[in-house]
Design an enzyme around this catalytic site. Structure first.
Site, PDB file in Angstrom:
ATOM      1  CB  CYS A 179      86.520 -81.139  56.355  1.00 38.94           C
ATOM      2  SG  CYS A 179      87.417 -81.099  58.033  1.00 38.94           S
TER       3      CYS A 179
HETATM    4  C1  BEZ Z   1      85.166 -83.884  60.226  1.00 34.96           C
HETATM    5  O1  BEZ Z   1      85.624 -83.044  59.376  1.00 34.96           O
HETATM    6  O2  BEZ Z   1      83.975 -84.552  59.986  1.00 34.96           O
HETATM    7  C2  BEZ Z   1      85.902 -84.169  61.531  1.00 34.96           C
HETATM    8  C3  BEZ Z   1      86.969 -83.901  61.612  1.00 34.96           C
HETATM    9  C4  BEZ Z   1      87.896 -84.489  62.917  1.00 34.96           C
HETATM   10  C5  BEZ Z   1      87.059 -84.880  64.040  1.00 34.96           C
HETATM   11  C6  BEZ Z   1      85.726 -84.997  63.696  1.00 34.96           C
HETATM   12  C7  BEZ Z   1      84.989 -84.908  62.337  1.00 34.96           C
END
Ligand code: BEZ
Length: 212
Positions: free
Chosen positions: A46
């Site tokens: 994200c």
């Molecule tokens: C991420 O944004 O890195 C993420 C969020 C939830 C699960 C896996 C990755």
């Protein structure tokens, strides 16, 4: 819980965000919008997505598209996270992030898929036209960051096909040849598209991008 489909009216909502209370329709105004959800603050994928979105803002602005992100954490958390995004992605987050702690908006837009995760939103994308109709829905798993070049490409196609009787072929990019809408007979197409029409098959007619 609502199931939203293409052509439906995007539901309006009011919600807290990183920049304060927002009414979705007021925020979008008369232009296009892109609403995209993130599983949670302070997560690595994200962080890269929001940094990338911020760097693409000029491109979205050129197309009259307002960006708005969502994650199920609160405003204070979002604002702490934004500092990290700015630092690590070398940018400045320049659009609001909805603070959807009560999951009101996530549920309204069906962004929580319990078999993927009971509490976190998946990576949903909604593109919304000026008349507030939903033009695109894509759902990615949490483990896959989105391709913002592709989102811009779809917006280019949506905006072109809103004004011209054409469709865009596989891997199309702005300026490349487009497909004449199947509803138009070839002779009529030749009078509409002054740049010419190539009939490869009676059902497959190409013409130069009429907007380029
Ligand atoms: C991420 O944004 O890195 C993420 C969020 C939830 C699960 C896996 C990755």
């Amino acid at each position: 819980m609502a199931t939203i489909r293409l052509g439906d009216t995007a539901p309006n909502f009011s919600a807290d965000s990183s920049i304060g209370e927002i009414n979705f329709y007021d925020y979008l105004g008369d232009g296009w919008g892109i609403l995209f959800s993130h599983p949670a603050d302070f997560t690595p994928v994200c962080t890269t997505e929001l940094g990338t979105a911020a760097k693409f803002k000029d491109e979205f602005d050129k197309r009259n598209v307002k960006m708005i992100a969502l994650s199920v954490d609160g405003r204070a958390s979002h604002n702490e996270w934004i500092k990290d995004i700015n630092e690590t992605q070398h940018t400045t987050v320049n659009f609001p992030i909805i603070a959807d702690e009560d999951k009101k908006v996530s549920n309204l837009y069906d962004m929580i898929h319990p078999k993927a995760d009971n509490n976190l939103t998946v990576r949903s994308v909604y593109i919304i036209a000026p008349d507030k109709s939903v033009k695109l829905i894509i759902t990615y798993p949490a483990s896959t960051g989105r391709n913002f070049h592709e989102l811009l490409r779809v917006i280019d196609s949506l905006q072109l096909t809103a004004y011209h009787k054409v469709a865009t072929p596989a891997n199309w990019q702005h300026g490349e040849d487009v497909v004449v809408s199947p509803a138009i007979p070839t002779e009529e197409a030749r009078s509409i598209f002054s740049k010419g029409v190539e009939e490869i098959k009676p059902y497959l007619r190409m013409t130069p991008d009429p907007s380029a």
